[in-house]
Design a protein around this motif. Structure first.
Motif, PDB file in Angstrom:
ATOM      1  N   MET A  42       0.850  -1.201   0.000  1.00  0.00           N
ATOM      2  CA  MET A  42       0.000   0.000   0.000  1.00  0.00           C
ATOM      3  C   MET A  42       0.882   1.247   0.000  1.00  0.00           C
ATOM      4  SD  MET A  42      -2.503   1.352   2.978  1.00  0.00           S
ATOM      5  CE  MET A  42      -3.701   0.062   2.958  1.00  0.00           C
ATOM      6  N   LYS A  43       0.676   2.128  -0.964  1.00  0.00           N
ATOM      7  CA  LYS A  43       1.460   3.356  -1.000  1.00  0.00           C
ATOM      8  C   LYS A  43       0.672   4.430  -0.255  1.00  0.00           C
ATOM      9  CE  LYS A  43       3.016   4.161  -5.067  1.00  0.00           C
ATOM     10  NZ  LYS A  43       2.837   4.801  -6.370  1.00  0.00           N
ATOM     11  N   ILE A  44       1.364   5.272   0.467  1.00  0.00           N
ATOM     12  CA  ILE A  44       0.659   6.267   1.268  1.00  0.00           C
ATOM     13  C   ILE A  44       1.097   7.657   0.865  1.00  0.00           C
ATOM     14  CG2 ILE A  44       0.383   7.152   3.606  1.00  0.00           C
ATOM     15  CD1 ILE A  44       1.063   4.175   4.393  1.00  0.00           C
ATOM     16  N   TYR A  45       0.136   8.532   0.622  1.00  0.00           N
ATOM     17  CA  TYR A  45       0.468   9.923   0.346  1.00  0.00           C
ATOM     18  C   TYR A  45      -0.014  10.755   1.497  1.00  0.00           C
ATOM     19  CZ  TYR A  45       1.033   8.075  -4.269  1.00  0.00           C
ATOM     20  OH  TYR A  45       1.425   7.325  -5.330  1.00  0.00           O
ATOM     21  N   PRO A  46       0.766  11.642   2.078  1.00  0.00           N
ATOM     22  CA  PRO A  46       2.167  11.822   1.769  1.00  0.00           C
ATOM     23  C   PRO A  46       2.987  10.758   2.477  1.00  0.00           C
ATOM     24  CG  PRO A  46       1.460  13.413   3.396  1.00  0.00           C
ATOM     25  CD  PRO A  46       0.267  12.568   3.065  1.00  0.00           C
ATOM     26  N   SER A  47       3.827  10.041   1.743  1.00  0.00           N
ATOM     27  CA  SER A  47       4.490   8.893   2.312  1.00  0.00           C
ATOM     28  C   SER A  47       5.544   9.268   3.335  1.00  0.00           C
ATOM     29  CB  SER A  47       5.117   8.075   1.197  1.00  0.00           C
ATOM     30  OG  SER A  47       5.939   8.904   0.433  1.00  0.00           O
ATOM     31  N   ALA A  98      -7.812  10.568   6.973  1.00  0.00           N
ATOM     32  CA  ALA A  98      -7.264   9.718   5.920  1.00  0.00           C
ATOM     33  C   ALA A  98      -8.394   8.953   5.242  1.00  0.00           C
ATOM     34  CB  ALA A  98      -6.270   8.741   6.529  1.00  0.00           C
ATOM     35  N   ALA A  99      -8.389   8.971   3.928  1.00  0.00           N
ATOM     36  CA  ALA A  99      -9.402   8.221   3.167  1.00  0.00           C
ATOM     37  C   ALA A  99      -8.682   7.236   2.261  1.00  0.00           C
ATOM     38  CB  ALA A  99     -10.243   9.181   2.340  1.00  0.00           C
ATOM     39  N   GLU A 100      -9.167   6.013   2.242  1.00  0.00           N
ATOM     40  CA  GLU A 100      -8.537   5.004   1.387  1.00  0.00           C
ATOM     41  C   GLU A 100      -9.125   5.068  -0.019  1.00  0.00           C
ATOM     42  OE1 GLU A 100      -8.942   1.027   2.802  1.00  0.00           O
ATOM     43  OE2 GLU A 100      -7.678   0.210   1.205  1.00  0.00           O
ATOM     44  N   VAL A 101      -8.261   4.982  -1.015  1.00  0.00           N
ATOM     45  CA  VAL A 101      -8.732   4.933  -2.403  1.00  0.00           C
ATOM     46  C   VAL A 101      -9.125   3.481  -2.691  1.00  0.00           C
ATOM     47  CG1 VAL A 101      -8.116   5.295  -4.829  1.00  0.00           C
ATOM     48  CG2 VAL A 101      -7.132   6.772  -3.054  1.00  0.00           C
ATOM     49  N   LEU A 102     -10.401   3.259  -2.963  1.00  0.00           N
ATOM     50  CA  LEU A 102     -10.850   1.885  -3.212  1.00  0.00           C
ATOM     51  C   LEU A 102     -10.795   1.526  -4.693  1.00  0.00           C
ATOM     52  CD1 LEU A 102     -13.893   1.387  -0.841  1.00  0.00           C
ATOM     53  CD2 LEU A 102     -11.501   0.920  -0.452  1.00  0.00           C
ATOM     54  N   GLN A 103     -11.052   2.510  -5.525  1.00  0.00           N
ATOM     55  CA  GLN A 103     -11.096   2.237  -6.968  1.00  0.00           C
ATOM     56  C   GLN A 103     -10.674   3.473  -7.739  1.00  0.00           C
ATOM     57  OE1 GLN A 103     -15.221   0.891  -7.490  1.00  0.00           O
ATOM     58  NE2 GLN A 103     -14.431  -0.417  -9.114  1.00  0.00           N
ATOM     59  N   GLN A 123      -0.731   9.050 -10.677  1.00  0.00           N
ATOM     60  CA  GLN A 123       0.057   8.359  -9.650  1.00  0.00           C
ATOM     61  C   GLN A 123      -0.779   7.545  -8.671  1.00  0.00           C
ATOM     62  OE1 GLN A 123       3.467   8.825  -9.662  1.00  0.00           O
ATOM     63  NE2 GLN A 123       3.287  10.201 -11.394  1.00  0.00           N
ATOM     64  N   VAL A 124      -1.999   7.943  -8.454  1.00  0.00           N
ATOM     65  CA  VAL A 124      -2.770   7.323  -7.373  1.00  0.00           C
ATOM     66  C   VAL A 124      -3.405   6.017  -7.840  1.00  0.00           C
ATOM     67  CG1 VAL A 124      -4.755   7.658  -5.844  1.00  0.00           C
ATOM     68  CG2 VAL A 124      -3.146   9.513  -6.218  1.00  0.00           C
ATOM     69  N   ARG A 125      -3.322   5.005  -6.974  1.00  0.00           N
ATOM     70  CA  ARG A 125      -3.862   3.681  -7.287  1.00  0.00           C
ATOM     71  C   ARG A 125      -4.786   3.234  -6.161  1.00  0.00           C
ATOM     72  NH1 ARG A 125      -1.826   5.013 -11.226  1.00  0.00           N
ATOM     73  NH2 ARG A 125       0.097   4.382 -12.221  1.00  0.00           N
ATOM     74  N   ALA A 126      -5.586   2.202  -6.449  1.00  0.00           N
ATOM     75  CA  ALA A 126      -6.430   1.614  -5.399  1.00  0.00           C
ATOM     76  C   ALA A 126      -5.526   1.132  -4.270  1.00  0.00           C
ATOM     77  CB  ALA A 126      -7.226   0.454  -5.974  1.00  0.00           C
ATOM     78  N   LEU A 151      -5.342   9.054   0.780  1.00  0.00           N
ATOM     79  CA  LEU A 151      -5.317  10.506   0.560  1.00  0.00           C
ATOM     80  C   LEU A 151      -5.839  11.170   1.824  1.00  0.00           C
ATOM     81  CD1 LEU A 151      -6.955  10.782  -2.986  1.00  0.00           C
ATOM     82  CD2 LEU A 151      -4.525  10.860  -2.449  1.00  0.00           C
ATOM     83  N   TYR A 152      -5.409  12.394   2.069  1.00  0.00           N
ATOM     84  CA  TYR A 152      -5.920  13.127   3.224  1.00  0.00           C
ATOM     85  C   TYR A 152      -6.958  14.133   2.752  1.00  0.00           C
ATOM     86  CZ  TYR A 152      -2.444  10.691   5.821  1.00  0.00           C
ATOM     87  OH  TYR A 152      -1.727   9.678   6.398  1.00  0.00           O
ATOM     88  N   ILE A 153      -8.082  14.147   3.448  1.00  0.00           N
ATOM     89  CA  ILE A 153      -9.207  14.971   2.994  1.00  0.00           C
ATOM     90  C   ILE A 153      -9.677  15.885   4.121  1.00  0.00           C
ATOM     91  CG2 ILE A 153      -9.976  13.193   1.367  1.00  0.00           C
ATOM     92  CD1 ILE A 153     -12.214  12.504   3.359  1.00  0.00           C
ATOM     93  N   GLY A 154     -10.509  16.850   3.774  1.00  0.00           N
ATOM     94  CA  GLY A 154     -11.121  17.723   4.773  1.00  0.00           C
ATOM     95  C   GLY A 154     -12.631  17.533   4.739  1.00  0.00           C
ATOM     96  N   ASP A 155     -13.331  18.304   5.555  1.00  0.00           N
ATOM     97  CA  ASP A 155     -14.791  18.251   5.507  1.00  0.00           C
ATOM     98  C   ASP A 155     -15.273  18.864   4.195  1.00  0.00           C
ATOM     99  OD1 ASP A 155     -15.310  17.030   7.952  1.00  0.00           O
ATOM    100  OD2 ASP A 155     -14.991  18.917   9.018  1.00  0.00           O
ATOM    101  N   ALA A 156     -16.410  18.385   3.725  1.00  0.00           N
ATOM    102  CA  ALA A 156     -16.977  18.939   2.490  1.00  0.00           C
ATOM    103  C   ALA A 156     -17.330  20.403   2.707  1.00  0.00           C
ATOM    104  CB  ALA A 156     -18.215  18.145   2.104  1.00  0.00           C
TER     105      ALA A 156
END
Ligand code: FES
Length: 389
Positions: A1-6, A65-70, A147-150, A154-159
């Motif tokens: 699993m690759k992590i940004y920011p790694s 942190a949010a995981e990229v599923l697809q 660059q981003v893969r499943a 990624l780090y996210i904020g509130d909508a």
């Protein structure tokens, strides 16, 4: 699993030696500490954060942190990332955007992307999507596309954002007008509207450069087939030219008295607005969303030499007129607050203590004495000092 920011999180020395059970217990205890505790930033919080992230970046309490599923291909230049946000993420309303943070070459960058899935899907599956189109020179959008893969994080904020349909139905017939990736907030808005009100009449007018660049073609087709009250009109600018009065009137003869939802590049929105004003004696009711990355730089900006000093951090950067104060601050390694990056929300307002800036959208040079400026649309001219960054 690759992590940004790694490179952001490193295991504290020796933590990998702790028994797994103890780590699990620590995780369970501290995962439930209240918001107040985590909002206070100190050594204890920082160490615990390192420990939690060492176990699993998704356990982070200081960032979301949010995981990229697809990763789905929408067009040759556009991808949809399906994300699983953490359980404490607050949810969203269709039309809002999601702040996304990544580190690229050691610089932390934050951009906002419209959420392209519906809140119903989020309630059902706890998943959200963002749809990102590559942009020439767009560092983050190109990074997300290539660059981003499943499995990545990624780090996210509130909508955020006010470009939403009212909870009550629009007062007048809604007409959605989009160009390019301007369709991304509108697609879920339409899906949500018709899921609740299939009888409601609405029009979508959507411009893409050509058929290959039509984003969400399948979703649009499904929506159109299912809801006869929705009329969808697509235009390919390579064949039909840019948006104009003839298109607008043909697609929606009563557009002058409609409530318009508008999203796309600045130039596109400016043209639509002036055509709408010419079509009606009454001021058209327009809700709009723009994309910071889509702003075209005025030719006059290109040769403006400047030197910017950030008073609080002591950093100094040189500028050739092609970057806003916000972008220059980020290049200098600062992390200023921002929202829309398009001159709408005022989140990026900073205090100018010296010098002049040019408004990137209008070309207007603001008076020296104007202290509070929107950094995302301000191009520095000559010597400029920013006091609070
Ligand atoms: S970030 Fe919204 S106005 Fe600058």
């Amino acid at each position: 699993m690759k992590i940004y920011p790694s490179a952001s999180y490193q295991e504290p020395a020796g933590i990998s030696m702790l028994p797994v059970r103890l780590l699990r217990l620590v995780t369970a205890v501290f995962k439930n500490l209240d918001e107040q505790f985590w909002r206070r930033r100190g050594l204890i919080q920082d160490w615990l954060e390192l420990a939690l992230c060492g176990i699993d970046p998704l356990l982070s309490r200081q960032r979301m942190a949010a995981e990229v599923l697809q990763v789905l291909n929408e067009t040759p230049e556009t991808k949809t990332l399906v994300l699983r946000p953490p359980s404490r993420w607050k949810g969203f309303t269709e039309g809002q955007y999601l702040p996304v943070e990544v580190d690229i070459n050691g610089v932390r960058m934050r951009r906002c992307y419209s959420i392209s899935s519906t809140s119903q899907q989020f309630r059902r599956e706890s998943l959200i999507s963002i749809t990102v189109k590559q942009v020439a020179g767009g560092v983050v959008s190109n990074f997300l596309n290539h660059q981003v893969r499943a499995g990545d994080i990624l780090y996210i904020g509130d909508a955020e954002g006010k470009f939403t349909l009212d909870s009550s139905l629009p007062g007048r017939k809604p007409v959605f007008i989009a160009a390019g990736s301007g369709i991304t907030p509108m697609m879920p808005m339409l899906e949500a509207l018709y899921a609740e009100h299939p009888e409601f009449a609405a029009t979508l007018i959507y411009y893409a450069r050509n058929r290959q660049e039509l984003i969400f073609s399948e979703r649009l087709k499904r929506l159109e087939q299912r809801y006869t009250q929705l009329s969808v009109h697509t235009h390919f600018t390579e064949e039909e030219g840019r948006v104009n009065k003839t298109h607008l009137l043909r697609d929606c003869p009563d557009i002058g008295s409609s409530e318009v939802y508008l999203c796309g590049p600045e130039q596109f929105m400016a043209t639509v607005k002036s055509e709408l004003c010419a079509l009606s004696d009454v001021a058209p009711q327009i809700h709009q969303e723009s994309f910071g990355s889509a702003h075209s730089m005025s030719a006059e900006c290109q040769d403006i030499e400047a030197s910017v000093s950030f008073g609080l951090s002591g950093k100094v950067v040189q500028s050739g007129g092609d970057k806003s104060l916000l972008e220059l601050a980020e290049l200098a390694g600062l992390q200023p607050k921002f929202g829309c990056r398009g001159g709408v929300c005022h989140e990026c307002t900073c205090v100018k203590t010296h010098g002049r800036v040019m408004n990137r959208l209008t070309g207007e040079v603001l008076p020296d004495e104007q202290e509070y400026i929107q950094a995302c649309i301000a191009i520095p001219v000559g010597e400029v000092s920013i006091g609070n960054w």
